[in-house]
Every structure is written in C-alpha cells, then in structure tokens.
Design an enzyme around this catalytic site. Structure first.
Site, mmCIF file in Angstrom:
data_model
loop_
_atom_site.group_PDB
_atom_site.id
_atom_site.type_symbol
_atom_site.label_atom_id
_atom_site.label_comp_id
_atom_site.label_asym_id
_atom_site.label_seq_id
_atom_site.Cartn_x
_atom_site.Cartn_y
_atom_site.Cartn_z
ATOM 1 N N LYS A 182 0.816 -1.215 0.000
ATOM 2 C CA LYS A 182 0.000 0.000 0.000
ATOM 3 C C LYS A 182 0.857 1.276 0.000
ATOM 4 O O LYS A 182 2.070 1.217 0.138
ATOM 5 C CB LYS A 182 -0.953 -0.024 1.208
ATOM 6 C CG LYS A 182 -1.981 -1.163 1.139
ATOM 7 C CD LYS A 182 -2.849 -1.067 -0.094
ATOM 8 C CE LYS A 182 -4.060 -1.970 -0.059
ATOM 9 N NZ LYS A 182 -3.783 -3.403 -0.108
HETATM 10 C C1 PLP Z 1 -10.031 -2.515 -1.473
HETATM 11 C C2 PLP Z 1 -9.352 -3.239 -0.349
HETATM 12 N N1 PLP Z 1 -9.959 -3.307 0.850
HETATM 13 C C3 PLP Z 1 -9.398 -3.922 1.896
HETATM 14 C C4 PLP Z 1 -8.175 -4.544 1.780
HETATM 15 C C5 PLP Z 1 -7.613 -5.276 2.954
HETATM 16 O O1 PLP Z 1 -6.488 -4.644 3.499
HETATM 17 P P1 PLP Z 1 -5.601 -5.390 4.578
HETATM 18 O O2 PLP Z 1 -4.685 -6.309 3.853
HETATM 19 O O3 PLP Z 1 -4.858 -4.270 5.262
HETATM 20 O O4 PLP Z 1 -6.506 -6.089 5.512
HETATM 21 C C6 PLP Z 1 -7.500 -4.512 0.555
HETATM 22 C C7 PLP Z 1 -6.194 -5.162 0.440
HETATM 23 O O5 PLP Z 1 -5.623 -5.348 -0.592
HETATM 24 C C8 PLP Z 1 -8.097 -3.842 -0.533
HETATM 25 O O6 PLP Z 1 -7.494 -3.794 -1.728
#
Ligand code: PLP
Length: 388
Positions: A182
């Site tokens: 990210k």
């Molecule tokens: C649109 C979206 N929401 C939520 C997430 C989840 O993030 P995390 O890996 O920090 O839980 C991602 C992860 O790629 C994502 O692309």
C-alpha cells in the site's frame, strides 16, 4: 536483465532507525509509538480520532461492530473490490449486497445504489478504487435519505482528496490499509478515522480483547495490573514495530504520492495515443493517491486476452497484476449468496481487460521507460500476430 517487480515498498534509513529505536526501547507491541502514530495520523488527516489496528480488514470489521451490525442485515459494496470488503460483513451472518461499478473510474455506480436498498440495509462501504475517491456527495446523500452508515474502504486512498476534503474526514468512519503493497506500508496494519467519540472508544476496547481502555499501559510504570473485560473483543492491535514504520512513512507520504503521480503521467502521456489501451483517468474534482495504475486492453482490437499480455510483460522481466476479480465471480459469493457471472456486467467488462502496471516511488526513469517500451512492444507484437 533487472527485474521490475509489480511492487516494492519504499524503505530508507528513516524507517530502519525508527524500527531499531523500538527494538532498543524494549517496547515491541502496542505502546508509545502506536499512540504517536495515531496522533500524527489524526493530525495529518484532520480527523478527531485515528485508531490503529493490524489491518484494513480488522478495521472494517471493527467499524461494523461499532454500528452493531446484526445477522440478516445488509451492507452495500461494489463488485470491483478485494474480498476483505465483503468478508467482514459475512462475519456477522449479514449479507454483502453487491452493486456494479462505473466503467471509467471502477468505483461504485451511485445510480445503481438505491435499487439495491431494502428495509434490511444498514450501511454502504464505498471503495476508492486505485486511490480515486468515489462520488461521496451522492453516496452521503443516499445514506442520509435512507438512514444508512457510510464506512469508507480507503485501503487504496492515502492520501486522496474529494472536492478539497481529505479522505478520512468524509464518511462516518474510514478504514485505511498499511499492507506491504500500500501507499504507506507497515507490513500489515490498518487505521480507522472518525469524528464519533463513542465509536472511537468502543473500537479501542474491541481491538484489544474487549479490555478496558488503555489496558496496553498495564506493563508500564504509569499503568496498573488491573483490567476488566467489558466485551468479547479481538486481538487486532498494532505493534510498536509496525507503528515505527508508519511514523517514518507518514513523513514522506505526500512525496511518495508525487512520485506516483509522476509515473502515472509518464505512462498516460506515452499510452494516450494507443487505441489498443485505455488509460485511467481522474475526475477533475478529486485527487487520487494513485495506489494502482490500471490500463484496460482493447481486447477486441488486439484479439488477444489479458493473460497473454501479462505473460508477455513477465517475459520482459516486468511484474503486473489484476485488480480485481469481481466478487460475484468467486465461488464463495456465488455459493453463499447466489451471485453468478453476468450479474454485474460492467465489472466483468473491466476485469477481462485490466492490467495493473508497476507504480511505486522507488521506480527510476529507466524502469518507467522499460515498462513503456514493453507495453509498446507487446501491443505491436500482438497486432502483428493478429494481422499475420
Ligand atoms: C479494497 C481493499 N480493501 C481492503 C483490503 C484489505 O487490506 P488489509 O490487507 O490491510 O486487511 C484490501 C487489500 O488489498 C483492498 O485492496
């Protein structure tokens, strides 16, 4: 030939020094650095509260706990997202109600939200795809009209602005991701921003076993051994090692965005004239975080599928990815909720054509040039094959 991976985090001595400082301090998990990261993040975003967690997934789960989502409730989400957005709804035995997206922005199509609302709908989770904010005025207008909560999935959108407002200050709650790929990376990590006192307090308790506020202090001199469990909570807290990374990364979050803007502009300039490729665009009233640069192949003109293109990039040492496989196509969402291919045609149309190209601050001009050249070569090669 040097490989150009799809993603590389931007880690410098600043991150290393901050992490080593945590290691030397002896305080490894949630503690002073986590608190500092929360304070600095809240100041940066301009939100009243910023609460850390171990992921955006955990943040979304906690946000839905804060609004007391119940079994049988419904939550509206876009088809074009990662499963995290939908799975957290299922934790409650509630239903993710999928809505199709806009062909240009890949964000939820706000003209299709109202027809998905029923008496059981409790919330909308807009996802700011690739970093570009959704049509938040329309979404908040609908939420207001039907008494729904707006919980933003901002996993891609740090930092981003909608009509001059920073993402993180717009909806009821906003959930960020600091996963390794990210725009701010702590390996794993998440943050919830909100203006609501009650939600912020409850989320702080729930992320650490449901034990009374500031329980993390119990091993410090100012703390006490005594604590009380007031809810069945979760082990969703951040560590100080992650927060150390976050503190160092936050200092350069705008500079890192500028680097991504530069790369996006170079790509767009190069590809604009190619009829075989549609380049991503940003609406004039918003600023994208440019977490992803997603081109759409004109598969009809190329008479080649997306897979051949990705394999071609790989053969030239360039990593690529696809964002996303629409949720309703996955077996879990089909089998559990009866969704099926064909339900959300815009998302499927986008999916069949999408390729995410490398875009991260550490890319050199040479790397960018190589990606551009590879895309041109592939387009020409596939064209020639078609013509032959
Ligand atoms: C649109 C979206 N929401 C939520 C997430 C989840 O993030 P995390 O890996 O920090 O839980 C991602 C992860 O790629 C994502 O692309």
């Amino acid at each position: 030939m040097k490989q150009i991976p799809f993603h590389e985090p931007y880690i410098t001595d600043e991150e290393i020094v901050e992490v080593v400082d945590s290691l030397r301090s002896g305080w490894l998990t949630m503690g002073p650095k986590t608190v500092r990261f929360e304070e600095e993040f809240a100041r940066y975003i301009g939100s009243k509260y910023s609460v850390t967690s171990n992921s955006c997934t955990a943040s979304l789960h906690l946000a839905l706990k804060a609004i007391d989502l119940k079994p049988g409730d419904e939550v509206i989400i876009p088809a074009m997202t990662f499963t995290a957005t939908g799975e957290v709804i299922c934790y409650f035995n509630a239903k993710p109600v999928i809505v199709d997206v806009d062909r240009d922005t890949h964000n939820i199509d706000t003209s299709k939200i109202e027809q998905a609302i029923t008496s059981k709908t409790r919330a909308i989770i807009p996802v700011h795809f690739a970093g570009q904010p959704c049509d938040m005025d329309e979404i908040l207008g609908i939420a207001d009209k039907y008494g729904l909560f707006a919980i933003e999935d901002a996993a891609h959108s740090l930092p981003a602005w909608y009509k001059g407002r920073k993402v993180g200050t717009i909806g009821d709650m906003t959930c960020f991701s600091f996963y390794a790929t990210k725009t701010l990376a702590t390996g794993e990590g998440g943050m919830i921003t909100t203006e609501n006192d009650e939600w912020a307090e409850r989320i702080k308790v729930l992320r650490l076993h449901g034990i009374s506020k500031d329980a993390w202090k119990r091993y410090s001199n100012e703390g006490s051994w005594f604590y009380e469990v007031i809810e069945a909570g979760y082990k969703y807290n951040m560590t100080d090692i992650q927060a150390a990374l976050g503190i160092a990364q936050l200092k350069k979050v705008e500079w890192m965005r500028e680097r991504r803007v530069y790369i996006a502009e170079r790509y767009t300039e190069a590809f604009r004239g190619l009829d075989a490729i549609a380049v991503p665009s940003v609406e004039p009233d918003r600023v994208s975080a440019w977490h992803l640069y997603v081109i759409k192949l004109n598969v009809e003109a190329l008479q080649a599928d997306r897979e051949a293109f990705i394999e071609g990039l790989k053969a030239k040492g360039i990593g690529a990815s696809v964002h996303f496989i629409p949720l309703h196509i996955h077996p879990f969402y089909r089998d559990t909720f009866g969704y099926k291919p064909g339900d959300f045609p815009e998302s499927e149309w986008i999916y069949e054509r999408s390729v995410s190209l490398p875009i991260y601050p550490g890319m050199t001009d040479n790397d960018i040039g190589r990606v551009i050249e590879a895309v041109f070569d592939l387009v020409k090669g596939l064209r020639d094959e078609t013509a032959a």
